[in-house]
Enzyme design. Structure first.
Site, PDB file in Angstrom:
ATOM      1  N   GLU A  65       0.832  -1.131  -0.035  1.00  0.00           N
ATOM      2  CA  GLU A  65       0.135   0.137   0.134  1.00  0.00           C
ATOM      3  C   GLU A  65       0.864   1.208  -0.014  1.00  0.00           C
ATOM      4  O   GLU A  65       1.984   1.208   0.830  1.00  0.00           O
ATOM      5  CB  GLU A  65      -1.066   0.159   1.356  1.00  0.00           C
ATOM      6  CG  GLU A  65      -1.782   1.191   1.521  1.00  0.00           C
ATOM      7  CD  GLU A  65      -2.604   1.334   2.830  1.00  0.00           C
ATOM      8  OE1 GLU A  65      -3.140   0.166   3.127  1.00  0.00           O
ATOM      9  OE2 GLU A  65      -2.826   2.238   3.266  1.00  0.00           O
TER      10      GLU A  65
ATOM     11  N   GLU B 237      -2.599  11.168   3.334  1.00  0.00           N
ATOM     12  CA  GLU B 237      -3.781  11.211   4.200  1.00  0.00           C
ATOM     13  C   GLU B 237      -3.679  12.284   5.091  1.00  0.00           C
ATOM     14  O   GLU B 237      -2.623  12.932   5.458  1.00  0.00           O
ATOM     15  CB  GLU B 237      -3.475   9.816   5.007  1.00  0.00           C
ATOM     16  CG  GLU B 237      -3.733   8.603   4.375  1.00  0.00           C
ATOM     17  CD  GLU B 237      -3.479   7.291   4.964  1.00  0.00           C
ATOM     18  OE1 GLU B 237      -4.546   6.809   5.531  1.00  0.00           O
ATOM     19  OE2 GLU B 237      -2.583   6.796   5.508  1.00  0.00           O
TER      20      GLU B 237
END
Ligand code: MG
Length: 514
Positions: free
Chosen positions: A388, A393
């Site tokens: 990932e 974020e």
């Protein structure tokens, strides 16, 4: 006799010498940037537009081109000015002497084309002289005559290779091509496709920048036809970046200093080539050839609180050049919030590359926007073995930070070993920022607004550590709550919350393989 002979020999030697100096002196290497200073580089130093001073400054800045405008006076002099009037005198109806009674604001006299070319050839082998020939306001034929006189003078002054001719009058350019098929010509009007330009021997398109977003296929068409791409008059960072990303050869601008900086920073100038993008220059649902929806409200492995809807325009839409992902306080099934999660799986995937996302984040405790990637093989080998890459974020309770992180079997958040870093972000909620990664077989760099803040090396130890040598897909979502985003609860004020995305661009670098 001997003396005469020796003098004449010296003369011959000198002449030869001069010729060779001249030949080497005209070795032209155009500046390796995209910037054409519009009417010279005048703005920052408050110089008059189209002055010799503004031309010289464009050369000092090492712009790849400096643009100027040519008119013909009533007595057939070629002079440099933008407007058809100079000090309230119609240039085409005034004599050169009439016009000469006024000076430019810096004391310069109105330059003739001859003076302008002389100045443009001085100490200059890298800045093109981009000459706009103004169509005559008296007659079409007069514009053509102006062009013929310009071509003749350019040839007389040995400036052919330094010259680019531009005009709004197609016939002016066609006449120049007839006189010199090798002349570099670019058409300004924007009503002809690159195919058409090629069929008339015109070498470039120099259109108002929005012509290209109205005809996106013309960019590729120009490249196939080897038609140079130029755009005017581009003074804004976003437009510059878009043109640079799309591999434009030239950007004509009143802000050459800014454009030079953007040109240097552009991924393209560092060997990256745009291979996939969504500029969101349409209206409605996200382009279904590029994006799909992940749907549901099972918490997504993180106890998230939202239900992700399918093609629901209350949660997703494209307008005004931007994708909006909208989280609402709105019950759906057993969830109290709705939102959307877009992904490219099954449409497009990416192995290595530079991925850039320009976005503006929503504010509020409990909000968790994310721009990230998962290995395509997640369905077969599962997370975290698939890998990932979290490009960006943000959790609403940490207002001034964004995070860039990788997860793998060795390094992941279930073990607390993920490789992530936070970086300070100024004004996340009222300005756009560019979030990106540069991912090669050797490393992944995480960047905020072109600055690297996290770096992860491939130590070539195991796939558990580095599972980043296969295809990944992109995900953009706006979560509410969840183990991380909702750590300090969800503030129920200020809904709906909107994640705005201006563009997603994926670049490849041929040196890193497919
Ligand atoms: Mg012009």
């Amino acid at each position: 006799m001997r003396l005469v002979f020796s003098v004449s020999l010296t003369l011959v030697v000198l002449i030869l010498f001069n010729v060779s100096v001249k030949a080497s002196g005209v070795k032209i290497v155009f500046a390796a940037n995209n910037v054409v200073a519009h009417r010279g580089a005048w703005k920052q130093n408050n110089l008059p537009q189209n002055s010799i001073a503004s031309l010289k400054h464009a050369i000092e800045l090492n712009c790849t081109g400096s643009e100027f405008d040519v008119w013909m006076t009533a007595d057939d002099s070629l002079v440099i000015n933008h407007d058809p009037e100079y000090n309230h005198l119609a240039i085409e109806k005034s004599t050169y002497q009439d016009l000469m009674s006024f000076r430019l604001s810096n004391g310069e006299k109105l330059p003739t084309l001859r003076e302008y070319i002389h100045a443009g050839l001085q100490k200059n082998t890298s800045t093109r002289l981009v000459c706009e020939i103004k169509p005559s306001e008296i007659s079409k034929a007069r514009g053509i005559v102006t062009a013929e006189k310009v071509v003749l003078l350019v040839s007389e002054l040995n400036a052919i290779e330094m010259f680019v001719y531009i005009s709004f009058d197609y016939d002016i350019l066609k006449r120049i091509v007839a006189l010199n098929p090798d002349a570099h010509t670019q058409y300004l009007e924007g009503d002809k496709s690159p195919d058409q330009l090629k069929s008339n021997g015109i070498r470039g398109a120099d259109f108002y920048y929005s012509v290209y977003s109205d005809h996106p296929d013309w960019i590729q068409n120009a490249k196939i036809n080897k038609i140079a791409l130029n755009a005017w008059t581009v003074n804004d960072v976003d437009q510059m970046d878009w043109l640079l990303a799309n591999g434009f050869d030239f950007i004509t601008t009143n802000e050459p200093e800014l454009a030079l900086e953007r040109s240097k920073l552009s991924p393209v100038s560092r060997g990256w080539k745009l291979v996939w993008s969504d500029e969101f220059s349409y209206t409605g649902l996200p382009d279904s050839t590029k994006w799909d929806f992940e749907v549901g409200g099972d918490g997504w492995g993180n106890n998230e609180l939202q239900f992700y809807t399918y093609k629901d325009t209350s949660n997703v839409g494209v307008e005004n050049g931007r994708l909006h992902i909208i989280a609402r306080k709105q019950a759906k099934e057993d969830r109290q919030y709705t939102s959307a999660r877009l992904f490219t799986k099954g449409k497009s995937d990416f192995k290595y590359g530079k991925i850039e996302v320009r976005a503006m984040l929503p504010a509020g405790k409990g909000i968790w926007p994310a721009i990230w990637m998962l290995g395509n093989n997640v369905g077969t080998i599962g997370w975290p073995k698939c890998g990932e890459i979290d490009i960006m974020e943000h959790v609403g309770y940490e207002k001034d930070s964004i995070f860039g992180t990788i997860h793998s079997e060795t390094y992941n958040h279930t073990k607390g070993t993920q490789k992530g870093k936070a970086v300070f972000i100024p004004n996340p909620y009222d300005s756009f920022h560019v979030f990106s990664i540069e991912w090669t077989p050797e490393k992944i760099d995480f960047l905020l607004d072109d600055k690297i803040y996290n770096h992860f090396d491939n130590r070539h130890k195991s796939e558990d550590e580095w599972p980043f040598d296969h295809a990944f897909y992109l995900i953009v979502n706006l979560a509410v709550g969840g183990n991380w985003g909702g750590k300090f609860g969800v503030e129920d004020t200020g809904f709906p919350k909107v994640l705005e995305v201006d563009y997603v661009r994926v670049f490849k670098n041929s040196s890193y393989g497919k």
